[in-house]
Each structure stands twice: as C-alpha cells, then as structure tokens.
Design an enzyme around this catalytic site. Structure first.
Site, PDB file in Angstrom:
ATOM      1  N   CYS A  67      18.849  52.155  55.635  1.00  0.00           N
ATOM      2  CA  CYS A  67      20.057  52.648  56.276  1.00  0.00           C
ATOM      3  C   CYS A  67      20.347  54.024  55.689  1.00  0.00           C
ATOM      4  O   CYS A  67      20.710  54.133  54.525  1.00  0.00           O
ATOM      5  CB  CYS A  67      21.213  51.694  56.007  1.00  0.00           C
ATOM      6  SG  CYS A  67      22.760  52.169  56.774  1.00  0.00           S
ATOM      7  N   GLU A 116      18.865  54.530  63.066  1.00  0.00           N
ATOM      8  CA  GLU A 116      17.541  54.209  62.536  1.00  0.00           C
ATOM      9  C   GLU A 116      16.526  54.917  63.421  1.00  0.00           C
ATOM     10  O   GLU A 116      16.811  55.262  64.569  1.00  0.00           O
ATOM     11  CB  GLU A 116      17.322  52.690  62.508  1.00  0.00           C
ATOM     12  CG  GLU A 116      16.159  52.254  61.653  1.00  0.00           C
ATOM     13  CD  GLU A 116      16.217  52.854  60.258  1.00  0.00           C
ATOM     14  OE1 GLU A 116      15.595  53.937  60.071  1.00  0.00           O
ATOM     15  OE2 GLU A 116      16.861  52.282  59.373  1.00  0.00           O
TER      16      GLU A 116
END
Length: 214
Positions: free
Chosen positions: A2, A104
C-alpha cells in the site's frame, strides 16, 4: 503493498464513526494523492479514542533523523512480530489508519505500470490495521500488509490489512489480547477496484479526476 492513498471523507465523519476526539492538526480533506512522508489520520486508544495526525513512514528508535534509513511505510504481517522496527509497536502501539481508498499498480506491457483505485464496496472509510512509534516531537506510522486475497490478487500480490468495525476494539487493545488473529486477508466482495488514468503515477498529481474510472 500500500503506497498511495486517497482521503475524501470529512474529518468530522471519521471522528464520529470511531467516537474519537479529533486533533487540531489533521490532514486537509480532500486529498486524491496522499503520499508517504505526508500526514495521515490515525485512530489510537489510550484512555479514550483519539483521531490524530501521524507521518506516514515509520521511524525506528535508532534513526537519528527520519532519513537515516529506508522509508518504512508498510509492515509485513508474517514478520511484524520479529523485525526490530516493529516488534514492540505491534504489541503496544497498534492503531488504525483511515483512508477513503488506495492505489495499486498492475503490470502492463514491458515496464508499464497500470494504476487502480481500490475502495470499500459499501463506500465506508477504510480502517487499515497499522502500528506507530514516537519519534521526537512527531509520531510515525506504517500499515500492516498481507499476501493478497481474492479481491486484489489479479492486480497485486500484497494488500493492506482492512479491519471490520467489530475488530476495531481488539486491534486498538481495548478488548484484551489476540489481535494477531485479525491479520487475515479481506473477505471476497468487501473491496472493489477500477482502472484510473496513469496521471496518478506522478506523486505530484492532484485533483478528483485521479480517481475517475477509465
């Protein structure tokens, strides 16, 4: 992994959701490209819940300055109890980092990186399991990550720890011991994702157009 967040939920709504007392230095909302080293909103619990700002990028106790070593934005769940940078914090200073979504990247052709924006399917804020440490006059935080589950495995091989409301008291240390059992991948259907423009590949990009589906 992340490595970039979005924050669009109002501060007042986040504080109310967690029944937390908000600080005066919380990050400005909205932010469509919240990057490591910037402040993020975090819930801690010590004689009451607080919504406070912390620098994203944990600074271990042996760093003399925040740049003395690599930037630590994530902590892997499989080694978090063993790594010197995390093992005390995971026992004593767990917290919840709040976000509206995160980005992402999947692999495209050649070295191309294709960005995705991931949120909760129900539109609620993401409550990310995290840990923090004091560093001089600031507090710093890292997000706990796991191997990706069914929501994200087509995009990336890691995902952040997403906590359900019923798990918040245990993760925050309000409900006794056993928080390690919460380090599990997100159930199918909880997260949704969509492709976004490659403009977000730049950490200087900003604006609501960054999260528009393409």
């Amino acid at each position: 992994m992340c490595g970039r967040l979005t924050l669009t939920h109002p501060t007042e709504a986040l504080a109310a959701l967690f029944s937390a007392t908000p600080g005066n230095d919380l990050p400005q909302v909205p932010n469509y490209n919240l990057c490591p080293t910037q402040d993020v909103p975090v819930v801690t619990s010590d004689a009451g819940r607080r919504l406070r700002a912390m620098r994203w990028g944990l600074v271990p106790s042996w760093y003399k300055t925040p740049t003395d070593g690599p930037l630590i934005i994530n902590a892997r769940s499989d080694t978090v109890a063993e790594k010197p940078a995390f093992r005390e914090a995971i026992r004593q200073r767990r917290c919840i980092l709040l976000a509206s979504g995160f980005y992402e990247w999947s692999a495209g052709e050649g070295r191309e990186r294709l960005p995705w924006h991931i949120t909760r399917a129900d539109g609620a804020p993401l409550a990310l399991g995290a840990l923090w440490t004091p560093s001089g006059d600031m507090a710093t935080v890292a997000v706990v990550t796991l191997g990706a589950g069914p929501n994200l495995i087509p995009i990336h091989d890691r995902e952040p720890l997403v906590l359900d409301p019923a798990d918040w008291p245990l993760w925050l240390g309000e409900a006794g011991h056993g928080a390690a059992r919460l380090m599990q991948v997100t159930a199918p259907g909880v997260l949704v994702s969509h492709r976004v423009d490659k403009a977000v590949n730049s950490n200087r990009a900003s604006g609501p157009e960054l999260i528009e589906p393409i």
